[in-house]
Design a protein around this motif. Sequence first.
Motif, short mmCIF file in Angstrom:
data_model
loop_
_atom_site.label_atom_id
_atom_site.label_comp_id
_atom_site.label_asym_id
_atom_site.label_seq_id
_atom_site.Cartn_x
_atom_site.Cartn_y
_atom_site.Cartn_z
N SER A 92 -17.92 26.01 -60.80
CA SER A 92 -17.36 24.82 -61.44
C SER A 92 -16.10 24.36 -60.73
CB SER A 92 -17.07 25.12 -62.92
OG SER A 92 -16.35 26.33 -63.06
N SER A 93 -15.49 23.31 -61.28
CA SER A 93 -14.30 22.72 -60.66
C SER A 93 -13.06 23.58 -60.79
CB SER A 93 -14.03 21.33 -61.25
OG SER A 93 -15.07 20.44 -60.88
N ASP A 94 -13.16 24.68 -61.53
CA ASP A 94 -12.12 25.71 -61.50
C ASP A 94 -12.59 26.77 -60.50
OD1 ASP A 94 -13.58 27.96 -63.12
OD2 ASP A 94 -13.83 26.13 -64.28
N GLN A 145 -20.49 22.66 -61.06
CA GLN A 145 -20.80 22.23 -59.70
C GLN A 145 -22.13 22.78 -59.19
OE1 GLN A 145 -19.19 20.07 -57.85
NE2 GLN A 145 -17.35 19.81 -59.11
N HIS A 156 -12.65 20.82 -47.38
CA HIS A 156 -13.51 21.22 -48.48
C HIS A 156 -14.85 21.66 -47.92
CE1 HIS A 156 -10.47 19.35 -50.90
NE2 HIS A 156 -11.17 19.44 -52.02
N ASP A 199 -13.56 15.65 -56.98
CA ASP A 199 -13.37 16.40 -58.22
C ASP A 199 -13.23 17.89 -57.93
OD1 ASP A 199 -13.35 17.40 -60.76
OD2 ASP A 199 -15.45 16.97 -61.19
N ASP A 200 -11.99 18.40 -57.90
CA ASP A 200 -11.78 19.82 -57.72
C ASP A 200 -10.62 20.29 -58.57
OD1 ASP A 200 -9.61 18.84 -56.33
OD2 ASP A 200 -10.47 19.19 -54.37
N SER A 259 -16.24 26.67 -50.96
CA SER A 259 -15.16 26.25 -51.87
C SER A 259 -14.30 25.13 -51.28
CB SER A 259 -14.28 27.46 -52.20
OG SER A 259 -13.10 27.09 -52.88
N TYR A 318 -18.07 24.99 -54.86
CA TYR A 318 -19.10 23.95 -54.84
C TYR A 318 -20.52 24.49 -54.74
CZ TYR A 318 -15.44 20.46 -54.09
OH TYR A 318 -14.34 19.64 -54.22
N THR A 344 -9.64 27.40 -55.55
CA THR A 344 -9.95 26.14 -56.24
C THR A 344 -11.46 26.00 -56.36
OG1 THR A 344 -9.53 23.75 -56.25
CG2 THR A 344 -9.87 24.79 -54.10
N THR A 345 -11.94 24.78 -56.58
CA THR A 345 -13.35 24.50 -56.85
C THR A 345 -14.33 25.30 -56.00
OG1 THR A 345 -12.73 22.22 -57.36
CG2 THR A 345 -15.05 22.63 -56.96
#
Length: 400
Positions: free
Chosen positions: A197-199, A177, A281, A398-399, A255, A238, A235-236
Amino acid sequence: MQSSDPRHFFETDAEQELRKRRSAKAGNRHGNPIVLKSKILAAIADPRFPSSAILVAESTGSVRQVKLDDAENAKPVVYRGPGAPVCSIAVGGPGFGTLFAGSWDKAVWSWDLVTKAPGRKYLGHSDFVKAVVCARLGDKHVLISGGADKRIIVWDIASGERLHTLQDGIVNMMSLQDLVVDHASSTADEIHLLSASSDPHIRRWKIRSDGWEKIVDSSSDTPGTERHTILEHETTVYKLVFDQDTDEVDLWTASGDGTAKCLSRITDFAGCDDTFNHGGHVRAVAVTDQWVITAGRDEDVKFWDRSSGQLHCSLEGHYDEVTDLIIIKSPSGAAKVCSVSIDGTVRTWPLEKAALGALVKEQEAPVEATDKEDEDEAKGGDLMTADEEAELAALMEDDD
């Protein structure tokens, strides 16, 4: 002819309500909007005119310079080439004279920043290129790109050679990301890079001419164990931003868990010093010595008092997701913050308390409703097909 008008497709009640709400909100003039003909996916300050212009990544497959003070009369400066949306941009190379753009077409494009002449195209990713950043490594100017293919690639800008490919073999890394260089820790011969990243994991890397390694250190929570990543979000992640207004140069994060956080360098980014609960988000975060500014899916730009951690104000204006925030510092005038959005507008907000208070009163006044679809038609549309619109929506979701 394919239509991207949502009224030509099946919509749920919730989607219809969302469209109506955004249409009603689209007519506002808060933040002195500069209206473009495409969705804006990322932005950076133009290094040639850092107090008056930004560069934006467009869903129409181009990068555009936006003059903040005279957008209507300024001659359009557009860098064209990709046939797919551009999702990330950076400037680097000798004299910071090259513009780079990561695209959905899996390539990183480049142009001469002044002449707009196309340069080298960097091919190596197998999915969207979602983050690009530039740095210096020894006597080489390097480009670092991160993709939805879960890889980070280091390139020699001059030759186009792929120097390294970084992957995490311990903690599974998902779609990249954001990337940011930690200049405070880097040396002439070693780049310290952080990736999001998406993690929920933030990773740190050391990159040298002869190799690379992921930074692993001792866990402060469990002595004797190793800490392979920075894990402060659910979570993600960004966005990653280093605060340049403090001696410690702390790390700020945004995030999908609805928060922005400050991670202190003093503790080696282990543990969170401050948490700002934006809600929804959070796609972007920007910091000054006075404010923490957050924005994202809920469309509002929120100003938090940095000292107290309290919400100072929430500014309405955008009518779709905000994708980036840029602090614009002027040597002769007041600093400001620019926000860019999927709604295709660039908006500028003051940083002084009095001016923010006036904006809060202004936004409380009623706004004339407008039909967003008619507005889009009048300004030429987005030039995205229905399939591309759906793909963009999936990308923004996308997360996982």
